[in-house]
Design a protein around this motif. Structure first.
Motif, PDB file in Angstrom:
ATOM      1  N   UNK A  20       7.446  -0.281   6.855  1.00 34.58           N
ATOM      2  CA  UNK A  20       6.855   0.776   6.037  1.00 34.58           C
ATOM      3  C   UNK A  20       7.226   0.611   4.564  1.00 34.58           C
ATOM      4  N   UNK A  21       8.485   0.315   4.290  1.00 40.49           N
ATOM      5  CA  UNK A  21       8.921   0.142   2.908  1.00 40.49           C
ATOM      6  C   UNK A  21       8.287  -1.093   2.266  1.00 40.49           C
ATOM      7  N   UNK A  22       8.064  -2.133   3.045  1.00 44.00           N
ATOM      8  CA  UNK A  22       7.422  -3.339   2.525  1.00 44.00           C
ATOM      9  C   UNK A  22       5.985  -3.035   2.086  1.00 44.00           C
ATOM     10  N   UNK A  23       5.247  -2.277   2.899  1.00 42.62           N
ATOM     11  CA  UNK A  23       3.885  -1.911   2.540  1.00 42.62           C
ATOM     12  C   UNK A  23       3.864  -0.993   1.323  1.00 42.62           C
ATOM     13  N   UNK A  24       4.832  -0.082   1.248  1.00 49.93           N
ATOM     14  CA  UNK A  24       4.936   0.787   0.072  1.00 49.93           C
ATOM     15  C   UNK A  24       5.210  -0.049  -1.177  1.00 49.93           C
ATOM     16  N   UNK A  25       6.072  -1.052  -1.032  1.00 46.45           N
ATOM     17  CA  UNK A  25       6.377  -1.938  -2.161  1.00 46.45           C
ATOM     18  C   UNK A  25       5.139  -2.699  -2.617  1.00 46.45           C
ATOM     19  N   UNK A  26       4.388  -3.249  -1.662  1.00 50.62           N
ATOM     20  CA  UNK A  26       3.168  -3.978  -2.017  1.00 50.62           C
ATOM     21  C   UNK A  26       2.168  -3.073  -2.731  1.00 50.62           C
ATOM     22  N   UNK A  27       1.978  -1.872  -2.197  1.00 47.97           N
ATOM     23  CA  UNK A  27       1.050  -0.937  -2.836  1.00 47.97           C
ATOM     24  C   UNK A  27       1.540  -0.545  -4.217  1.00 47.97           C
ATOM     25  N   UNK A  75       4.298   5.456  -7.335  1.00 49.94           N
ATOM     26  CA  UNK A  75       3.770   4.752  -6.170  1.00 49.94           C
ATOM     27  C   UNK A  75       4.739   3.747  -5.559  1.00 49.94           C
ATOM     28  N   UNK A  76       5.798   3.389  -6.282  1.00 51.33           N
ATOM     29  CA  UNK A  76       6.702   2.354  -5.777  1.00 51.33           C
ATOM     30  C   UNK A  76       8.159   2.807  -5.773  1.00 51.33           C
TER      31      UNK A  76
END
Length: 217
Positions: A20-27, A75-76
């Motif tokens: 989840x944190x990886x996807x949040x980071x990418x976004x 967002x990040x």
């Protein structure tokens, strides 16, 4: 984390949090780059079309940097600083995987709260059933990269356009003026002036002599 929680459940929750944190980071990174590079492109276009004074460019460039920082924070950075406990992670997994229903959250709550009418065997049995359900859960399917695919495609397009601009001298000049407005760099003009006469553009003549100069705009 609760010491009574089954190690497999804990491992799965930690892996889910990491995904989840990886996807949040990418976004978040994509949004930040979109704000910055998009602002540079828009400001460069405006600088090419409109003759702006230095103060206006300073304000616009400052607004561009400020907007990029705010968007990146919202967002990040801020979502990544949020601490997710086991209950929150369990509830999030259940929303993404309806097959877990409320069993995962119940198992986590049972491990955290010891009640007199609930035996240790009952808690172990509840967790064992959840473990069997979790073995069929694939995190890449639960949280696929396509959730942030739109952001990734958008930032890739903006990076491509930025790269095309950098390939031209005028494009590089416009972008540097947008990124570093306080640098003393002349603006890119849409008009091209060619000296027709004298040939070669040599206007060196004796003092007080007259010379005819013809130009083409």
């Amino acid at each position: 984390m609760s010491s009574q929680l089954d190690p497999y459940i804990r491992t799965k929750l930690v892996a889910f949090r990491g995904r989840f944190r990886w996807l949040v980071f990418l976004r978040g990174v994509s949004c930040g780059l979109l704000a910055l590079l998009g602002g540079v492109l828009i400001l460069s276009l405006a600088d090419w079309l409109i003759v702006m004074d230095d103060r206006t460019r300073y304000v616009l460039s400052g607004g561009m940097y400020f907007s990029a920082l705010v968007i990146t924070w919202l967002t990040c950075v801020r979502p990544l600083l949020r601490v997710l406990d086991e209950r929150e992670l369990a509830a999030m997994m259940e929303r993404e995987e309806p097959a877990l229903k409320s069993r995962l959250l119940s198992a986590v709550e049972l491990a955290e709260e010891e009640r007199e009418h609930e035996s240790a065997q009952f808690r172990r049995q509840a967790q064992a059933e959840v473990v069997e359900s979790l073995r069929a859960v694939v995190l890449e399917r639960l949280l696929p990269t396509r959730l942030v695919q739109t952001w990734l495609i958008a930032v890739a397009v903006v990076i491509l356009i930025t790269g095309l601009m950098v390939a031209f001298d005028s494009g590089r000049t416009l972008m540097v003026r947008a990124l570093m407005p306080m640098m003393n760099i002349d603006r890119v003009s849409r008009n091209s002036i060619v000296i027709l006469t004298p040939e070669g553009g040599n206007t060196a003549v004796p003092e007080n002599d007259e010379i005819e100069i013809r130009i083409q705009v």
